[in-house]
Design a protein around this motif. Sequence first.
Motif, mmCIF file in Angstrom:
data_model
loop_
_atom_site.group_PDB
_atom_site.id
_atom_site.type_symbol
_atom_site.label_atom_id
_atom_site.label_comp_id
_atom_site.label_asym_id
_atom_site.label_seq_id
_atom_site.Cartn_x
_atom_site.Cartn_y
_atom_site.Cartn_z
ATOM 1 N N TRP A 169 -38.117 3.908 -3.666
ATOM 2 C CA TRP A 169 -39.306 4.745 -3.832
ATOM 3 C C TRP A 169 -40.593 3.966 -3.585
ATOM 4 O O TRP A 169 -40.733 2.833 -4.038
ATOM 5 N N THR A 215 -33.552 24.505 -3.865
ATOM 6 C CA THR A 215 -33.750 23.879 -5.172
ATOM 7 C C THR A 215 -34.891 24.569 -5.901
ATOM 8 O O THR A 215 -36.000 24.660 -5.371
ATOM 9 N N ILE B 40 -31.918 19.385 -12.717
ATOM 10 C CA ILE B 40 -32.417 18.768 -11.488
ATOM 11 C C ILE B 40 -33.433 17.697 -11.813
ATOM 12 O O ILE B 40 -34.281 17.371 -11.014
ATOM 13 N N PRO B 54 -23.872 16.482 -1.862
ATOM 14 C CA PRO B 54 -24.763 17.484 -2.446
ATOM 15 C C PRO B 54 -24.070 18.840 -2.508
ATOM 16 O O PRO B 54 -23.248 19.169 -1.671
ATOM 17 N N GLY B 56 -25.646 21.979 -2.573
ATOM 18 C CA GLY B 56 -26.606 23.051 -2.376
ATOM 19 C C GLY B 56 -28.023 22.707 -2.760
ATOM 20 O O GLY B 56 -28.958 23.115 -2.103
ATOM 21 N N GLN B 57 -28.191 21.940 -3.836
ATOM 22 C CA GLN B 57 -29.522 21.568 -4.276
ATOM 23 C C GLN B 57 -29.743 20.070 -4.076
ATOM 24 O O GLN B 57 -28.807 19.308 -3.896
ATOM 25 N N LEU B 58 -31.010 19.692 -4.130
ATOM 26 C CA LEU B 58 -31.328 18.278 -3.934
ATOM 27 C C LEU B 58 -30.643 17.431 -4.992
ATOM 28 O O LEU B 58 -30.742 17.732 -6.191
ATOM 29 N N PRO B 59 -29.959 16.380 -4.593
ATOM 30 C CA PRO B 59 -29.377 15.481 -5.597
ATOM 31 C C PRO B 59 -30.485 14.727 -6.319
ATOM 32 O O PRO B 59 -31.578 14.546 -5.792
ATOM 33 N N GLU B 61 -31.065 11.761 -6.887
ATOM 34 C CA GLU B 61 -31.623 10.538 -6.306
ATOM 35 C C GLU B 61 -32.707 10.815 -5.269
ATOM 36 O O GLU B 61 -33.400 9.895 -4.847
ATOM 37 N N LEU B 62 -32.855 12.065 -4.865
ATOM 38 C CA LEU B 62 -33.932 12.405 -3.938
ATOM 39 C C LEU B 62 -35.122 13.042 -4.645
ATOM 40 O O LEU B 62 -36.090 13.434 -4.004
ATOM 41 N N LEU B 63 -35.048 13.175 -5.953
ATOM 42 C CA LEU B 63 -36.187 13.688 -6.719
ATOM 43 C C LEU B 63 -37.072 12.516 -7.125
ATOM 44 O O LEU B 63 -36.573 11.480 -7.557
ATOM 45 N N PRO B 64 -38.377 12.655 -6.992
ATOM 46 C CA PRO B 64 -39.269 11.519 -7.251
ATOM 47 C C PRO B 64 -39.364 11.203 -8.735
ATOM 48 O O PRO B 64 -39.072 12.054 -9.584
ATOM 49 N N PRO B 65 -39.790 9.992 -9.054
ATOM 50 C CA PRO B 65 -39.949 9.616 -10.467
ATOM 51 C C PRO B 65 -40.892 10.583 -11.183
ATOM 52 O O PRO B 65 -41.947 10.934 -10.659
ATOM 53 N N PHE B 67 -40.457 13.679 -11.791
ATOM 54 C CA PHE B 67 -40.477 15.053 -11.267
ATOM 55 C C PHE B 67 -40.100 16.058 -12.347
ATOM 56 O O PHE B 67 -39.148 15.877 -13.064
ATOM 57 N N PRO B 69 -39.478 20.169 -12.434
ATOM 58 C CA PRO B 69 -39.441 21.406 -11.639
ATOM 59 C C PRO B 69 -40.280 22.513 -12.250
ATOM 60 O O PRO B 69 -40.514 22.525 -13.444
#
Lengths: 235, 69
Positions: A169, A215, B40, B54, B56-59, B61-65, B67, B69
């Motif tokens: 990141w 998502t 998530i 995956p 269907g939804q973002l795993p 590890e691809l969500l930013p620190p 985050f 929703p």
Amino acid sequence: MRFFGPVFVSACLLGTASLAEAHVSIVSGPAATSKTQKITFGVGHGCELTDGTHLDTVKIRVVIPAGVSGIRALTSDFGKATIVKAGDAVTEVIWEKSAAEPDDFQYYELTLRARVDAVAFTTVLFSVYQTCRAAGSTDDVVVAWIDAPGGAGSPAASLVVAPSHVPGWNKLVIPAGTTVAAASLPTYLGDALIVWRGSAAYSSNAETMKMVGTTPGVTALAGDLQTNDEIWVKY
Amino acid sequence: MYRIIFLAAVMVAACGDNRAAPGDAPDPVDGSVPDGSVAIGPCLDRPTELAGAPAGQLPCELLPPGFQP
């Protein structure tokens, strides 16, 4: 010498459409700002005359633009490079070989090491002059790759300047005076796994973008990135 | 001979008791949360969920620190 004489050579020197497309481009990928790195020029093919004759490349002259310094040239298939300086600054790098191949089947890569200090999310243009010659001839054909990309002329070699980053990141801020058009995201951030601005995300990976769309609470990053925008980028 | 007996005693003492304490909660086996939906949040919220294909939804590890929703 049935293919070109003095008139034709002059026409080529003026950069007319006497030659087919033979783009000299940067093949080493985006450069990271404020870092020293290798920049490689790929010469896809030589010069093709309008009658279909193909000529080998015998010389490449690269003009060093502003924002690029600390030049060191690597020896190539053309031998050692010649450096042109103005004071202490290198202004041009020239690779030249003595004899042309009988046809145009070679792919050449010419590399220099340089520090790039241009601002991230911009593009630096290198003017490149390509000289071609028929085997055994002394008549040169010069193509000037100096025009803005995307136009009708012969495009200069474009060096994409990306932000310096590390694996994982990275929290980045769009520099002052810089706007990154949404259409340019693949150019500057195409090698990232994912880019976030707030809850909006972009990835050059189509499968990832499908997941962005499914998502909850996440939207596709569609707008331009503006000065001082804070983004999270994972490489 | 005495050395062998001593080493055996040390090994037995080092093994200890690996049984879980009666009050320990069971380890989660997937990324589901109590209401059955899939969380998530970033991976730090789900340390036991390993990266996988995956679904269907973002795993995570691809969500930013940080985050939300």
